[in-house]
Design a protein around this motif. Structure first.
Motif, mmCIF file in Angstrom:
data_model
loop_
_atom_site.group_PDB
_atom_site.id
_atom_site.type_symbol
_atom_site.label_atom_id
_atom_site.label_comp_id
_atom_site.label_asym_id
_atom_site.label_seq_id
_atom_site.Cartn_x
_atom_site.Cartn_y
_atom_site.Cartn_z
ATOM 1 N N VAL A 246 16.299 30.996 78.950
ATOM 2 C CA VAL A 246 15.533 30.422 80.355
ATOM 3 C C VAL A 246 14.139 30.475 80.206
ATOM 4 C CG1 VAL A 246 15.135 31.013 82.899
ATOM 5 C CG2 VAL A 246 17.517 31.136 81.772
ATOM 6 N N GLU A 247 13.328 31.363 79.577
ATOM 7 C CA GLU A 247 12.035 31.844 79.346
ATOM 8 C C GLU A 247 11.439 30.239 78.608
ATOM 9 O OE1 GLU A 247 11.443 35.563 77.919
ATOM 10 O OE2 GLU A 247 11.764 36.607 79.599
ATOM 11 N N LYS A 248 12.037 30.208 77.665
ATOM 12 C CA LYS A 248 11.710 28.926 76.859
ATOM 13 C C LYS A 248 11.953 27.647 77.658
ATOM 14 C CE LYS A 248 12.171 26.978 72.144
ATOM 15 N NZ LYS A 248 12.680 26.799 70.711
ATOM 16 N N PHE A 249 12.776 27.466 78.239
ATOM 17 C CA PHE A 249 13.359 26.371 78.966
ATOM 18 C C PHE A 249 12.021 26.141 80.290
ATOM 19 C CE2 PHE A 249 14.734 25.077 83.325
ATOM 20 C CZ PHE A 249 15.093 23.686 83.261
ATOM 21 N N LEU A 250 11.745 27.430 80.875
ATOM 22 C CA LEU A 250 10.771 27.205 81.935
ATOM 23 C C LEU A 250 9.381 27.020 81.335
ATOM 24 C CD1 LEU A 250 11.834 30.240 84.239
ATOM 25 C CD2 LEU A 250 12.081 27.870 84.596
ATOM 26 N N THR A 260 12.293 16.572 88.600
ATOM 27 C CA THR A 260 13.276 17.002 87.936
ATOM 28 C C THR A 260 14.613 17.293 88.401
ATOM 29 O OG1 THR A 260 11.072 18.122 86.763
ATOM 30 C CG2 THR A 260 13.495 19.025 86.093
ATOM 31 N N ILE A 261 15.409 17.030 87.346
ATOM 32 C CA ILE A 261 16.933 17.457 87.545
ATOM 33 C C ILE A 261 17.247 18.277 86.586
ATOM 34 C CG2 ILE A 261 19.200 16.844 88.081
ATOM 35 C CD1 ILE A 261 18.124 13.878 88.968
ATOM 36 N N VAL A 262 18.012 19.365 86.716
ATOM 37 C CA VAL A 262 18.372 20.466 85.794
ATOM 38 C C VAL A 262 19.875 20.415 85.939
ATOM 39 C CG1 VAL A 262 18.411 22.750 84.902
ATOM 40 C CG2 VAL A 262 16.255 21.489 85.883
ATOM 41 N N ALA A 263 20.517 20.192 85.052
ATOM 42 C CA ALA A 263 22.282 20.224 85.008
ATOM 43 C C ALA A 263 22.661 20.846 83.892
ATOM 44 C CB ALA A 263 22.792 18.545 85.048
ATOM 45 N N GLY A 264 23.984 21.433 83.881
ATOM 46 C CA GLY A 264 24.398 22.010 82.660
ATOM 47 C C GLY A 264 25.272 23.344 82.972
ATOM 48 N N LYS A 276 18.415 32.071 89.191
ATOM 49 C CA LYS A 276 17.199 32.434 90.100
ATOM 50 C C LYS A 276 16.107 31.978 89.380
ATOM 51 C CE LYS A 276 15.305 34.033 93.666
ATOM 52 N NZ LYS A 276 15.480 33.614 95.337
ATOM 53 N N LYS A 277 15.939 32.265 88.458
ATOM 54 C CA LYS A 277 14.669 31.762 87.519
ATOM 55 C C LYS A 277 14.654 30.402 87.358
ATOM 56 C CE LYS A 277 11.892 34.142 86.154
ATOM 57 N NZ LYS A 277 10.695 34.580 86.750
ATOM 58 N N ILE A 278 15.671 29.687 87.055
ATOM 59 C CA ILE A 278 15.694 27.994 86.749
ATOM 60 C C ILE A 278 15.564 27.568 88.235
ATOM 61 C CG2 ILE A 278 17.163 26.206 86.122
ATOM 62 C CD1 ILE A 278 18.190 27.987 84.073
ATOM 63 N N LEU A 279 16.549 28.008 89.051
ATOM 64 C CA LEU A 279 15.894 27.372 90.538
ATOM 65 C C LEU A 279 14.759 27.543 90.911
ATOM 66 C CD1 LEU A 279 17.848 26.253 93.094
ATOM 67 C CD2 LEU A 279 17.793 28.700 94.089
ATOM 68 N N GLY A 280 14.093 28.318 90.718
ATOM 69 C CA GLY A 280 12.592 28.594 91.231
ATOM 70 C C GLY A 280 12.359 28.522 92.787
ATOM 71 N N VAL A 284 16.750 22.770 94.395
ATOM 72 C CA VAL A 284 17.965 22.944 95.255
ATOM 73 C C VAL A 284 18.932 22.874 94.620
ATOM 74 C CG1 VAL A 284 16.453 22.409 97.270
ATOM 75 C CG2 VAL A 284 17.952 20.675 96.467
ATOM 76 N N ASP A 285 19.859 23.634 94.762
ATOM 77 C CA ASP A 285 21.303 23.590 94.360
ATOM 78 C C ASP A 285 22.142 22.676 95.148
ATOM 79 O OD1 ASP A 285 24.175 24.114 93.783
ATOM 80 O OD2 ASP A 285 23.677 26.183 93.529
ATOM 81 N N THR A 286 22.589 21.608 94.553
ATOM 82 C CA THR A 286 23.049 20.406 95.218
ATOM 83 C C THR A 286 24.646 20.794 96.049
ATOM 84 O OG1 THR A 286 23.956 19.309 92.856
ATOM 85 C CG2 THR A 286 21.866 18.677 94.070
ATOM 86 N N PHE A 287 25.214 21.890 95.218
ATOM 87 C CA PHE A 287 26.631 22.209 95.753
ATOM 88 C C PHE A 287 26.305 22.671 97.137
ATOM 89 C CE2 PHE A 287 28.889 26.226 96.779
ATOM 90 C CZ PHE A 287 30.342 25.613 96.835
#
Length: 343
Positions: A246-250, A260-264, A276-280, A284-287
């Motif tokens: 997650v740290e590398k991704f952020l 940006t859209i983050v899926a997976g 929580k870190k990815i959401l930042g 928003v969580d589309t669900f």
């Protein structure tokens, strides 16, 4: 408690333990697994803890006992958690011009090793994708070898970690003007991304697959093959790896100025540090915006585990969300979000 009968006292002790664990779990999104790994393991059990506390609340309520306040207060303190676990509203579906649909699906190598007894699983997955026809498709555990042919998709970005059985791919009906991969160290997991153009907008789409603990989820298998110590050790290791990923991704995401859209497949729940870190503050969580029910995305018996996500930039309007948990083509269920930039 002095006025309670012996059995009721035992129930209240169990209730107190469940309430305490749920209260502690509210801290999980803020505790790095590298600092306190054993506590982070609790994130997997948050849906169960919420359910247990609801049962205790109803139990005391029916008896008109003040002990009902214990679970009630703890549940109210974590009210936002309930929205991550269960959505009481019906699925939202708004058809508007310029809608953009995103699907995420861990296909488990298209059943390459026959985990599913149906010999046509690969073809069934492809037929399902053709029927749903999302604008952008994020696939985790995309098998190597001969590329999968999907009609209507002119381009895709497949990235693989070296010397592993599978990787991850993004198929797009929209023009891809840039693509790349974030290679996570010492793992089969990684993330890929594309920049797609829709109208006057360039949109960054990430397909993220975080570290798995590689544990068979069948309860009888866990009881027979894994001691509690081994189970905890594996999960702790996986969550610590997730933190590094997650740290590398952020760090990579911070350099992108596009919407940006983050899926997976996060291999963790909405109650975890990784999520929580990815959401930042910008996604928003589309669900939570347009889904309904438990949103269960992983095929495990008697447990509503949601570990697959589509997170979208707050500048998108979420016009729909669906979990396809009525099909059994993998150990994950596909999810799809419908977004729109027209405000």
């Amino acid at each position: 408690m002095k006025k309670l009968k012996f059995f009721s006292k035992l129930v209240f002790i169990a209730n107190s333990l469940a309430a305490f664990l749920l209260l502690i779990s509210y801290l999980l999104p803020y505790v790095p697994p590298k600092s306190f790994a054993i506590l982070s393991v609790l994130s997997l059990g948050v849906p169960l803890l919420i359910s247990i506390n609801i049962v205790f609340f109803v139990y005391w309520l029916l008896q008109v006992k003040k002990q009902m306040l214990l679970s009630l207060v703890v549940l109210l303190l974590g009210w936002n958690y309930l929205g991550s676990l269960y959505k009481f509203s019906s699925s939202k579906k708004v058809d508007e011009p310029n809608n953009l649909s995103i699907m995420s699906f861990n296909v488990r190598l298209f059943n390459k090793y026959n985990w599913k007894p149906n010999k046509t699983t690969k073809e069934d997955i492809i037929d399902f994708i053709h029927r749903e026809s999302p604008d952008v498709l994020c696939i985790q555990e995309y098998s190597r070898g001969k590329p999968i042919k999907l009609n209507g998709y002119d381009d895709f970005n497949g990235r693989y970690v070296k010397n592993v059985k599978g990787g991850h791919a993004i198929f797009s009906k929209l023009p891809i003007i840039n693509s790349g991969s974030l290679e996570f160290e010492d793992t089969n997991n990684n993330a890929v991304f594309v920049d797609v153009v829709k109208g006057n907008d360039t949109i960054r789409v990430y397909n993220v697959h975080l570290q798995s603990a590689k544990i068979n989820t069948q309860i009888d298998y866990i009881n027979s093959q894994y001691s509690r110590e081994v189970f905890l050790k594996r999960v702790k290791w996986a969550f610590q790896k997730q933190q590094s990923q997650v740290e590398k991704f952020l760090e990579h995401k911070s350099k992108c100025s596009y919407k940006t859209i983050v899926a997976g497949d996060f291999n963790n729940t909405a109650f975890s540090y990784s999520y929580k870190k990815i959401l930042g503050d910008d996604l928003v969580d589309t669900f939570e915006k347009a889904g309904n029910g438990f949103g269960k995305s992983f095929d495990i018996k008697f447990f509503p585990l949601r570990i697959d996500f589509i997170l979208a930039d707050k500048r998108f309007k979420v016009n729909g969300f669906k979990t396809y948990n009525d099909i059994s083509l993998s150990d994950h269920y596909p999810i799809k979000a419908t977004l729109n930039l027209n405000k």
